[in-house]
Design an enzyme around this catalytic site. Structure first.
Site, PDB file in Angstrom:
ATOM      1  N   LYS A  32       0.845  -1.191   0.000  1.00  0.00           N
ATOM      2  CA  LYS A  32       0.000   0.000   0.000  1.00  0.00           C
ATOM      3  C   LYS A  32       0.881   1.242   0.000  1.00  0.00           C
ATOM      4  CE  LYS A  32      -4.691  -0.546   1.593  1.00  0.00           C
ATOM      5  NZ  LYS A  32      -5.703  -0.130   2.571  1.00  0.00           N
ATOM      6  N   GLU A  73     -19.238  -8.535   9.671  1.00  0.00           N
ATOM      7  CA  GLU A  73     -20.301  -7.880  10.435  1.00  0.00           C
ATOM      8  C   GLU A  73     -21.276  -8.874  11.056  1.00  0.00           C
ATOM      9  OE1 GLU A  73     -18.758  -5.075   7.306  1.00  0.00           O
ATOM     10  OE2 GLU A  73     -19.495  -7.142   7.278  1.00  0.00           O
ATOM     11  N   ARG A 112     -25.528  -5.450   6.770  1.00  0.00           N
ATOM     12  CA  ARG A 112     -24.981  -6.750   6.371  1.00  0.00           C
ATOM     13  C   ARG A 112     -25.193  -7.810   7.450  1.00  0.00           C
ATOM     14  NH1 ARG A 112     -19.298  -5.850   3.427  1.00  0.00           N
ATOM     15  NH2 ARG A 112     -20.030  -7.772   2.470  1.00  0.00           N
TER      16      ARG A 112
END
Length: 618
Positions: free
Chosen positions: A281, A367, A395
């Site tokens: 990243k 979740e 979700r």
């Protein structure tokens, strides 16, 4: 004329890219990374993740015949290079702005965006559907899903892998492994992958990728030779080949020549393939490499200087209010435990993690698990606080009903990003939590009007022996000073904030109380801070209804089934007939853009509220 990006300027689509010689791809990648950094620095947006996918994006569009071949990007916050290479370079100055490019893939934005994504772990399922559709229709095409290591920890990704491995279709899953999701990734799977990329194994793998893979032998022979040169790879082979995939990798995701060779080989194969790519990243921008979290989603900045702390005193955000309250309540009550599904920074839990590490749980991008995990903790006498964005709680709806509400367990849901969220757009807007929560038995829902009330209502929620959600928006509120006590407000009770004439009373739910108060000045209207959608303060509602000719409900949420609907239901149950104007978000998805402008466009600023009231009750 000397162009700052001479090669990139010639690329108006993947067809132009595929006309380049392979030897030009390194230069293109360098220019693409520089353009990306310059562009995002001017508009703000996701940076670290996009810097990490430059070479992978170039290689994918070079090898595959897009848009005929499909590429599905998981989450999609790493698709800026994809947008730039697919004809949208001239529009990058409009990124995430009203009427401009979305920060995520959108099918209605480009034919190259095969599937709209913004939430995690959907790519493999969607790509599998596309691959099977091609087989059913008799079409020859390749389908690719690009998923990050953080998204790979979610159950939905493994459900899709389990299904895809037994399907006869041409599907390539690329694991873009940068060992860094938004928050540092967690879990046993992530630790397993991290071991594979450490020490002598990674060095052997990297050397093998440069010596063996560039030779591009038949892929079955390549895999065998690579396994022999990197013995530790038996572990990922075992992991993913158990799902029925042919595993290749890990390879260097910033070596564009290797990527092209390997992808070209895989393109010749039939059946489900799995390519493990290692990237970094922030690649190519040292500041982002050193702090990928800070540069995950920066605002505008000078790339030569980097992010700078503002010298102006910042207003306290609702997220910070929650984080401070969480630490203070944890210090006062040892039963409190904090849970986040991979959003430690976004939900304001960094300080809590540092101060109470034994009571902090980051469950990864999961979740559903987060909610049922909280239910299990509550069963044993603890007091779980689940910090979760409104749009992400969607979700885990079944778990919310089946595992928490049905058993009436004392779980507090701190719903950040309720209402419109601005630049992230419809996929992240918390527009639906009021309708989807208030219809569930046993669950209560509070809507603080400002920062001070947010802290107080969190304390109220924590004091209950039943599930309670507290919804609050992104960013700062009215700037009301926040105390340091843990005092609670009365459960299920509102207050009259402005006493006006008898003509109109406005019932405000949440932070729109303040524009309602502004509008009320010229309307001479009464304004009620309702605070709670459920339980609704019916006694106060009926008192106000009896004293006024008309009512107006104001909420930053979907009108259909929302707080205004709750008011209408209560009035009908009491046999009270009054004209009611419901103001809130309409039955459509609100685009990305400046949140102040978006609210004004929906008539939810002070001027819009006043205009709507005058038009209805003139």
């Amino acid at each position: 004329m000397n162009l700052p990006f001479p090669l990139l300027q010639t690329i108006d689509g993947p067809d132009d890219l595929r006309r380049l010689a392979r030897g030009q791809l390194e230069q293109l990648s360098t220019e693409l990374r520089a353009f990306l950094l310059d562009s995002v620095a001017k508009t703000g947006g996701h940076l670290s993740s996009n810097l990490g996918t430059v070479e992978l994006t170039v290689a994918l569009h070079y090898v595959f015949n897009t848009p005929h071949d499909r590429i599905v990007w998981d989450v999609g916050h790493q698709t800026y290079p994809h947008k730039i290479l697919t004809g949208r370079r001239p529009r990058m100055a409009s990124l995430r702005q009203l009427g401009g490019l979305s920060g995520f893939p959108r099918r209605d934005e480009s034919e190259f965006d095969a599937f709209g994504t913004a939430h995690s772990s959907t790519s493999i399922s969607a790509a599998l559907g596309m691959a099977l559709a091609s087989r059913i229709k008799g079409e020859e095409r390749h389908t690719v899903a690009v998923i990050g290591d953080g998204a790979m920890t979610a159950g939905m990704a493994f459900e899709a892998l389990n299904n895809a491995g037994v399907m006869d279709c041409n599907l390539l899953v690329i694991l873009n492994d940068n060992d860094m999701s938004i928050s540092p990734p967690v879990g046993a799977l992530n630790r397993h992958l991290a071991k594979l990329l450490s020490g002598q194994f990674y060095a052997a793998a990297k050397n093998a990728s440069k010596t063996v893979l560039k030779g591009a032998p038949p892929l079955w022979e390549l895999a065998k030779r690579f396994e022999e040169s990197a013995k530790g790879m038996v572990k990922p082979i075992t992991l993913f080949e158990k799902f029925g995939f042919n595993y290749v990798g890990p390879i260097d995701g910033h070596d564009v020549q290797t990527l092209v060779s390997v992808l070209d080989n895989i393109r010749q194969l039939k059946g489900p393939q799995f390519l493990h790519v290692v990237t970094k990243k922030g690649q190519g921008y040292k500041l982002a490499e050193a702090d990928p979290i800070a540069y995950h989603g920066p605002g505008k900045f000078d790339p030569a200087i980097g992010l700078q702390k503002s010298t102006l005193p910042a207003k306290l955000t609702f997220t910070q209010v929650f984080g401070d309250w969480l630490c203070d309540m944890a210090a006062a009550d040892p039963r409190l435990v904090g849970i986040t599904p991979a959003m430690r920074e976004g939900s304001g839990m960094v300080a809590f993690h540092q101060r109470f590490p034994e009571r902090y749980f980051d469950v990864g991008i999961a979740e559903q698990h987060a909610v049922t995990f909280a239910a299990g903790l509550a069963c044993e006498g603890l007091k779980p606080v689940v910090a979760i964005y409104s749009t992400f709680l969607q979700r885990a709806y079944d778990q919310l009903i089946h595992d928490v509400a049905l058993q009436n367990l004392p779980v507090v849901f701190a719903l950040d990003r309720a209402g419109l969220v601005g630049a992230d757009g419809a996929t992240h807007a918390g527009a639906y939590d009021i309708p989807y929560l208030r219809c569930i038995p046993n669950i209560s829902l509070a809507c603080p009007a400002d920062e001070a009330e947010c802290r107080q209502l969190l304390s109220t929620a924590f004091a209950q022996s039943t599930p309670v959600a507290v919804r609050y928006p992104r960013g700062a509120g009215a700037g009301v000073p926040v105390g340091h006590t843990l005092d609670a407000l009365p459960f299920g009770k509102g207050e009259v904030r402005r006493q006006g004439g008898q003509r109109v009373a406005m019932l405000a739910f949440g932070t729109l109380l303040y524009p309602a108060l502004q509008a009320a000045e010229s309307l001479d209207a009464t304004v009620v801070n309702m605070r709670w959608v459920k339980p609704l303060d019916v006694d106060l509602l009926l008192q106000v209804a009896a004293a006024h000719d008309a009512l107006v409900t104001v909420e930053e949420g979907a009108v259909m089934g929302g707080a205004g609907s709750a008011v209408l239901e209560a009035l009908a149950a009491a046999g009270v007939v009054k004209p009611v104007l419901q103001l809130g978000l309409p039955d459509l998805f609100i685009e990305h853009g400046d949140p102040v402008k978006l609210l004004a466009m929906q008539g939810l600023d002070a001027a819009g509220i006043e205009r709507a009231v005058r038009a209805r009750f003139a």
